[in-house]
Design a protein around this motif. Structure first.
Motif, PDB file in Angstrom:
ATOM      1  N   UNK A   1       0.823  -1.220   0.000  1.00 23.81           N
ATOM      2  CA  UNK A   1       0.000   0.000   0.000  1.00 23.81           C
ATOM      3  C   UNK A   1       0.850   1.260   0.000  1.00 23.81           C
ATOM      4  N   UNK A   2       2.131   1.144   0.409  1.00 25.61           N
ATOM      5  CA  UNK A   2       3.014   2.312   0.465  1.00 25.61           C
ATOM      6  C   UNK A   2       4.266   2.039  -0.378  1.00 25.61           C
ATOM      7  N   UNK A   3       4.986   3.123  -0.645  1.00 23.78           N
ATOM      8  CA  UNK A   3       6.284   3.060  -1.315  1.00 23.78           C
ATOM      9  C   UNK A   3       6.239   2.287  -2.637  1.00 23.78           C
ATOM     10  N   UNK A   4       5.173   2.505  -3.391  1.00 27.58           N
ATOM     11  CA  UNK A   4       5.092   2.043  -4.767  1.00 27.58           C
ATOM     12  C   UNK A   4       4.717   3.256  -5.614  1.00 27.58           C
ATOM     13  N   UNK A   5       5.019   3.219  -6.911  1.00 30.30           N
ATOM     14  CA  UNK A   5       4.762   4.376  -7.762  1.00 30.30           C
ATOM     15  C   UNK A   5       3.915   3.996  -8.960  1.00 30.30           C
TER      16      UNK A   5
END
Length: 403
Positions: free
Chosen positions: A256-260
């Motif tokens: 859910x975090x640290x993806x682009x």
């Protein structure tokens, strides 16, 4: 009697203000102007003390929010960030850990699951290296009155000392079939990230010292994972557990975090390397310059290797010139650059772009948008940053819209 009551009330108010300043991150207690001696040769100086201090005339500060604090890049003269000015990013505060009770467990696909104390870690051969750490969300824009600290102050550099993770891998007998490991922190967020084992063998470190002293609590005391060149959140602070596996763990911080988001509606995951970047720290907002010779200076860095050159433009990108790189130029490290320029007093824009030894060239925001689309989130944004020089010498940031 009346005089005593007033003095006591004043003292309590002063104590309350001092405590308030200590409790609010980034808050500065009102400071009196430094005492100036008319002739310092006629007045005995301040006695020696147990701790050094800055001149009262120098007051650099981090810029704090609820979850992070940015380094004042424009106030630095070299590549080492003073430890108390190193940027901070935490996911649920800074834990207070007793070093005598600290333990690091390494288990999973290993021959000998082992618990290491801090003393155990310090018995292994140590290594020191200078390298930067940068938050992957290190980009802000939007208004002309922004400083380098506000634009990209979530990067700092230290000399880190610790035991190489490869040493510990050999000690516990990591299985050749293990391809990933989980790094888990002791903070209230129990920060966890999956890391390829290859990085652990290559240059990962369990760091317990920073700039010659024990690592600061805000940087992971008593020990943290240090992954040179990789996005800051993977450098798990207050590390307490490493589990070897043959697949990634798909933690919250990598799903859910640290993806682009990238073009075509796809999501980029496990984008560890921090791309080459640079920023001019002088002149920058809110400085004001005078017509004549100006030394333009700043820092450049790359998570993939060394900076090979930095190019400067003083005419809004029409022509580019090569800046001088200040030695040492280190692998995955901030590199200081300088360029002597004679300003004729006309309105213009100055900017820098970094090139690393892989040949990668720092892109413009338009180039980033063309490659990734306008909905690219807030991670891994490293655009060329421009400063506007007005006729009166005022320096302003040039914000660009991309959404």
């Amino acid at each position: 009697m009346k005089k005593e009551k007033i003095a006591r009330r004043t003292l309590l108010q002063a104590a309350a203000m001092s405590a308030l300043g200590a409790l609010i991150p980034g808050a500065s207690a009102q400071q009196a102007p430094p005492e100036v001696w008319a002739d310092p040769t006629k007045t005995p100086g301040v006695p020696v003390g147990k701790l050094g201090s800055r001149s009262p005339f120098e007051r650099p500060e981090k810029k704090a929010s609820d979850i992070s604090a940015r380094s004042p890049l424009q106030d630095f003269y070299g590549i080492i960030t003073p430890s108390d000015l190193h940027f901070e990013r935490s996911h649920n505060g800074v834990p207070n850990i007793d070093p005598d009770k600290y333990e690091l467990l390494i288990h999973g696909m290993v021959e000998r699951p082992t618990v290491f104390t801090l003393r155990d870690l310090k018995r292994f051969p140590a290594l020191s290296r200078i390298a930067f750490i940068e938050c992957s969300g290190n980009f802000r824009t939007g208004k002309e009155t922004m400083t380098p600290q506000e634009i990209c102050g979530l990067t700092s550099q230290s000399e880190w000392t610790g035991v190489m993770l490869s040493t510990l891998f050999r000690e516990v007998g990591v299985s050749p079939k293990a391809t990933w490991f989980l790094a888990e922190g002791s903070d209230a967020a129990v920060m966890t990230r999956s890391i390829p084992v290859s990085k652990g063998w290559q240059d990962a470190m369990i760091a317990y010292a920073q700039n010659g002293e024990a690592i600061r609590p805000q940087q992971g005391y008593p020990a943290r994972l240090f992954l040179p060149g990789w996005e800051g959140n993977t450098n798990v602070k207050w590390i307490r557990r490493i589990e070897l596996s043959d697949q990634p763990f798909m933690t919250r911080e990598e799903t859910s975090k640290y993806t682009e988001t990238i073009r075509g509606g796809k999501i980029r995951q496990f984008s560890f390397d921090m791309d080459a970047r640079s920023i001019i720290t002088y002149p920058s907002y809110p400085q004001q310059v005078m017509r004549g010779w100006i030394e333009i200076r700043g820092i450049a860095w790359s998570g993939r290797g060394k900076i090979s050159r930095v190019e400067l433009s003083t005419d809004a990108g029409r022509h580019w010139h090569t800046a001088t790189l200040q030695e040492p130029v280190l692998d995955k490290a901030h590199t200081y650059f300088r360029y002597l320029w004679r300003w004729d007093g006309q309105h213009t824009e100055i900017m820098s772009r970094a090139v690393d030894d892989t040949g990668y060239i720092q892109p413009t925001l338009q180039q980033l948008t063309a490659a990734r689309g306008t909905d690219m989130g807030g991670y891994h944004l490293n655009p060329v940053t421009a400063w506007i020089i007005q006729r009166d010498g005022t320096v302003l940031f040039k914000p660009e819209k991309f959404r």
